[in-house]
Write a protein that holds these residues in place. Structure first.
Motif, PDB file in Angstrom:
ATOM      1  N   ASP A  76       0.806  -1.222   0.000  1.00 24.24           N
ATOM      2  CA  ASP A  76       0.000   0.000   0.000  1.00 24.24           C
ATOM      3  C   ASP A  76       0.837   1.268   0.000  1.00 24.24           C
ATOM      4  OD1 ASP A  76       0.834  -0.666   2.551  1.00 24.24           O
ATOM      5  OD2 ASP A  76      -1.030  -0.132   3.542  1.00 24.24           O
ATOM      6  N   ALA A  77       2.166   1.125  -0.014  1.00 26.81           N
ATOM      7  CA  ALA A  77       3.052   2.294  -0.073  1.00 26.81           C
ATOM      8  C   ALA A  77       4.372   1.888  -0.706  1.00 26.81           C
ATOM      9  CB  ALA A  77       3.279   2.871   1.321  1.00 26.81           C
ATOM     10  N   VAL A  78       5.075   2.885  -1.245  1.00 26.56           N
ATOM     11  CA  VAL A  78       6.393   2.664  -1.850  1.00 26.56           C
ATOM     12  C   VAL A  78       7.391   3.642  -1.254  1.00 26.56           C
ATOM     13  CG1 VAL A  78       7.762   2.850  -3.969  1.00 26.56           C
ATOM     14  CG2 VAL A  78       5.499   1.791  -4.040  1.00 26.56           C
ATOM     15  N   HIS A  79       8.520   3.103  -0.777  1.00 22.92           N
ATOM     16  CA  HIS A  79       9.624   3.958  -0.362  1.00 22.92           C
ATOM     17  C   HIS A  79      10.674   3.912  -1.472  1.00 22.92           C
ATOM     18  CE1 HIS A  79      12.783   5.958   1.761  1.00 22.92           C
ATOM     19  NE2 HIS A  79      12.076   6.048   2.883  1.00 22.92           N
ATOM     20  N   PRO A  80      11.014   5.080  -2.060  1.00 19.80           N
ATOM     21  CA  PRO A  80      11.914   5.077  -3.206  1.00 19.80           C
ATOM     22  C   PRO A  80      13.399   5.161  -2.859  1.00 19.80           C
ATOM     23  CG  PRO A  80      11.124   7.288  -2.865  1.00 19.80           C
ATOM     24  CD  PRO A  80      10.464   6.424  -1.790  1.00 19.80           C
ATOM     25  N   GLY A  81      13.740   5.323  -1.549  1.00 18.99           N
ATOM     26  CA  GLY A  81      15.147   5.487  -1.186  1.00 18.99           C
ATOM     27  C   GLY A  81      15.689   6.780  -1.744  1.00 18.99           C
ATOM     28  N   TYR A  82      16.902   6.730  -2.322  1.00 18.48           N
ATOM     29  CA  TYR A  82      17.465   7.888  -3.030  1.00 18.48           C
ATOM     30  C   TYR A  82      17.950   7.410  -4.398  1.00 18.48           C
ATOM     31  CZ  TYR A  82      21.770   5.887  -1.049  1.00 18.48           C
ATOM     32  OH  TYR A  82      22.777   5.032  -0.679  1.00 18.48           O
ATOM     33  N   ALA A  92       5.494   9.433  -8.725  1.00 15.89           N
ATOM     34  CA  ALA A  92       4.634   9.781  -7.592  1.00 15.89           C
ATOM     35  C   ALA A  92       3.182   9.923  -8.038  1.00 15.89           C
ATOM     36  CB  ALA A  92       5.122  11.073  -6.936  1.00 15.89           C
ATOM     37  N   ASP A  93       2.981  10.545  -9.195  1.00 19.99           N
ATOM     38  CA  ASP A  93       1.617  10.739  -9.708  1.00 19.99           C
ATOM     39  C   ASP A  93       0.957   9.408 -10.067  1.00 19.99           C
ATOM     40  OD1 ASP A  93       1.943  13.466  -9.444  1.00 19.99           O
ATOM     41  OD2 ASP A  93       2.401  13.805 -11.561  1.00 19.99           O
ATOM     42  N   ILE A  94       1.715   8.519 -10.701  1.00 20.28           N
ATOM     43  CA  ILE A  94       1.169   7.222 -11.106  1.00 20.28           C
ATOM     44  C   ILE A  94       0.787   6.388  -9.883  1.00 20.28           C
ATOM     45  CG2 ILE A  94       1.780   4.999 -12.160  1.00 20.28           C
ATOM     46  CD1 ILE A  94       3.332   6.582 -14.284  1.00 20.28           C
ATOM     47  N   LEU A  95       1.632   6.410  -8.868  1.00 20.18           N
ATOM     48  CA  LEU A  95       1.309   5.683  -7.638  1.00 20.18           C
ATOM     49  C   LEU A  95       0.012   6.217  -7.032  1.00 20.18           C
ATOM     50  CD1 LEU A  95       4.789   5.293  -5.891  1.00 20.18           C
ATOM     51  CD2 LEU A  95       3.465   3.512  -7.046  1.00 20.18           C
ATOM     52  N   ALA A  96      -0.112   7.537  -6.992  1.00 23.42           N
ATOM     53  CA  ALA A  96      -1.321   8.147  -6.426  1.00 23.42           C
ATOM     54  C   ALA A  96      -2.563   7.718  -7.209  1.00 23.42           C
ATOM     55  CB  ALA A  96      -1.186   9.669  -6.431  1.00 23.42           C
ATOM     56  N   ALA A  97      -2.421   7.630  -8.526  1.00 23.37           N
ATOM     57  CA  ALA A  97      -3.547   7.216  -9.371  1.00 23.37           C
ATOM     58  C   ALA A  97      -3.959   5.773  -9.103  1.00 23.37           C
ATOM     59  CB  ALA A  97      -3.174   7.393 -10.842  1.00 23.37           C
ATOM     60  N   HIS A  98      -3.025   4.982  -8.567  1.00 25.05           N
ATOM     61  CA  HIS A  98      -3.313   3.582  -8.235  1.00 25.05           C
ATOM     62  C   HIS A  98      -3.597   3.399  -6.730  1.00 25.05           C
ATOM     63  CE1 HIS A  98      -1.548   2.927 -12.225  1.00 25.05           C
ATOM     64  NE2 HIS A  98      -2.080   1.720 -12.199  1.00 25.05           N
ATOM     65  N   ASN A  99      -3.821   4.512  -6.027  1.00 25.66           N
ATOM     66  CA  ASN A  99      -4.105   4.491  -4.582  1.00 25.66           C
ATOM     67  C   ASN A  99      -2.977   3.844  -3.781  1.00 25.66           C
ATOM     68  OD1 ASN A  99      -6.715   5.724  -4.755  1.00 25.66           O
ATOM     69  ND2 ASN A  99      -7.506   3.780  -5.550  1.00 25.66           N
ATOM     70  N   ILE A 100      -1.751   4.079  -4.234  1.00 18.83           N
ATOM     71  CA  ILE A 100      -0.553   3.618  -3.525  1.00 18.83           C
ATOM     72  C   ILE A 100       0.188   4.863  -3.041  1.00 18.83           C
ATOM     73  CG2 ILE A 100       1.629   2.356  -3.716  1.00 18.83           C
ATOM     74  CD1 ILE A 100       0.309   0.882  -6.143  1.00 18.83           C
ATOM     75  N   THR A 101       0.553   4.894  -1.773  1.00 19.05           N
ATOM     76  CA  THR A 101       1.206   6.072  -1.216  1.00 19.05           C
ATOM     77  C   THR A 101       2.684   6.119  -1.576  1.00 19.05           C
ATOM     78  OG1 THR A 101      -0.317   6.099   0.668  1.00 19.05           O
ATOM     79  CG2 THR A 101       1.737   7.339   0.908  1.00 19.05           C
ATOM     80  N   PHE A 102       3.109   7.243  -2.102  1.00 20.94           N
ATOM     81  CA  PHE A 102       4.526   7.506  -2.356  1.00 20.94           C
ATOM     82  C   PHE A 102       5.108   8.108  -1.085  1.00 20.94           C
ATOM     83  CE2 PHE A 102       7.855  10.515  -3.825  1.00 20.94           C
ATOM     84  CZ  PHE A 102       8.694   9.622  -4.477  1.00 20.94           C
ATOM     85  N   ILE A 103       6.097   7.469  -0.494  1.00 22.89           N
ATOM     86  CA  ILE A 103       6.679   7.971   0.752  1.00 22.89           C
ATOM     87  C   ILE A 103       7.669   9.072   0.399  1.00 22.89           C
ATOM     88  CG2 ILE A 103       7.961   7.384   2.852  1.00 22.89           C
ATOM     89  CD1 ILE A 103       6.750   4.601   2.675  1.00 22.89           C
TER      90      ILE A 103
END
Length: 447
Positions: A76-82, A92-103
């Motif tokens: 339900d969320a993605v941590h992208p690191g660096y 970030a926008d695509i994740l939001a469109a799929h109801n997945i939280t971008f950390i």
């Protein structure tokens, strides 16, 4: 709080985030290329998904594969690191469109700060001191000469969409300006697909100071002090300290307060770093990184606060666990980036690590995803670990660092450990007397 976080990265940062998730009781999913099937974070995660072959464009930069991995595993969320997709607004926008939280922050904030010209305009509007220079992109030589004459030589030309020293040229005289402008635009276009450049005053002997900030997602902001990242090679950081040996408590409080207020006014959410050049008591904004930094552990060492925990907490809607008055600075910390590179030529040195022994003891931390028998692939960044040392003051920290470097053993490949053993014994470093040009001059003397 999140039930399951997918970690869209590799190496030591993937392992760092994984550990934070485990401490918070959150299930973990890691993605990996075929080259990283035996990586430490893959072995330790609750679930792993192979997302492609070794090239980054086919794996760690493949947004569709990462989103598919989220859907397959129920993350339900993605941590992208660096690095990789950590500052990719589209991701970030695509994740939001799929109801997945971008950390991390919103796609809009990533876009604003990802464009160096817009970032400078925004910083100026928010009351952050900026380097004198052009208000926007410069395309004509005549305009460039006019701006350079106004702010005074030397000037530096920078890629608007760039970083890492690419598309960056210095002109000391008007005669230098034409070729510098052409070269910077050509490099920027080739590296970033965007040849827009801008001009700033070139500071002769500045330090690189960055302020760690956090927005709480509700219009509030705090700072966690500054880091000194002045020891650089080709604009890449090598050694970082917190706090800076160049600042006093008054300066630290002043610039920290300015940055915290700016983040609050921006409505920013999550971790960010506002970077400055510092010279003669003045700060000049250069950029903002909208992600966790490689060097975040030195801030954790002097504050005792886990910044990844804070990232996850803020992204889940829980706000920050601390207020500004709760953040205290204790002692001094230094981080050395250990790379799989020749310590003199800096040529990458992939291969198999035959023996790996990390130092220990009070105040010693090693963030690394490698182990004895691990084969370093040739496809990615050469960072294999970070040595972080904390002491009650800078003198104790340096003494502890010297001892830790002597204990650190990496056999089978070349590393930059010998460089740090040299640096820790240098009088200028011991005195904290260095700027962003110091290391390259030091290296040039040794060649």
């Amino acid at each position: 709080m999140f039930q399951k976080i997918l970690i869209a990265n590799r190496g030591e940062i993937a392992l760092r985030v994984l550990r934070a998730c485990k401490e918070l009781g959150i299930q973990t999913v890691v993605v990996h290329s075929t080259a990283d099937a035996d990586a430490m974070h893959v072995r330790l995660a609750d679930e792993s998904v192979c997302i492609g072959p070794p090239p980054s464009r086919d794996s760690y930069l493949n947004i569709h594969q990462i989103v598919a991995a989220c859907e397959i595993t129920g993350a339900d969320a993605v941590h992208p690191g660096y690095g990789f997709l950590s500052e990719n607004a589209k991701f970030a926008d695509i994740l939001a469109a799929h109801n997945i939280t971008f950390i991390g922050p919103s796609g809009d904030h990533i876009r604003i700060m990802g464009d160096k010209i817009e970032a400078k305009r925004t910083a100026k509007r928010l009351g952050i001191p900026v380097v004198p220079g052009s208000d926007g992109a410069v395309t004509e030589e005549k305009e460039a000469k006019r701006i350079a004459a106004e702010i005074g030589y030397p000037v530096i030309i920078k890629a608007s969409a760039g970083g890492g020293g690419r598309g960056m040229k210095v002109a000391h005289t008007e005669a230098d300006l034409e070729i510098a402008l052409q070269t910077a635009r050509s490099e920027a276009g080739a590296a970033f697909g965007d040849d827009a450049v801008y001009i700033e005053k070139y500071l002769e002997k500045p330090r690189h100071i960055e302020v760690q900030v956090f927005g709480d997602g509700f219009g509030g902001g705090v700072h966690f002090g500054e880091r000194d990242c002045s020891l650089q090679r080709r604009h890449q950081k090598v050694w970082e300290e917190a706090n800076s040996p160049a600042l006093n408590a008054e300066e630290r409080s002043r610039i920290g307060g300015i940055c915290a207020k700016a983040i609050a006014d921006l409505g920013y959410s999550g971790a960010g770093t506002i970077e400055f050049l510092y010279e003669n008591g003045e700060f000049y904004f250069i950029e903002m990184n909208t992600r966790l930094q490689v060097e975040h552990p030195v801030t954790e060492a002097i504050t005792g606060i886990d910044l990844v925990h804070e990232q996850i907490r803020v992204a889940s809607g829980g706000g920050l666990s601390v207020k500004q008055e709760d953040i205290k600075f204790n002692g001094h910390a230094i981080e050395c980036r250990i790379n799989a590179e020749d310590p003199r030529t800096f040529t990458p040195s992939p291969g198999t690590i035959t023996h790996f022994h990390t130092p220990g003891g009070l105040g010693i931390r090693v963030d690394s995803g490698v182990y004895s028998g691990y084969k370093i692939p040739p496809y990615y960044d050469s960072l294999i670990g970070k040595l972080i040392v904390h002491g009650r003051n800078r003198v104790e920290c340096m003494m502890r660092l010297r001892r830790a470097l002597d204990e650190f053993v990496v056999d089978g490949i070349k590393t930059t450990l010998p460089l740090f053993r040299d640096l820790v014994g240098n009088a200028d470093i011991a005195n904290g007397d260095y700027d962003i040009h110091w290391l390259e001059k030091y290296l040039a003397k040794g060649e």
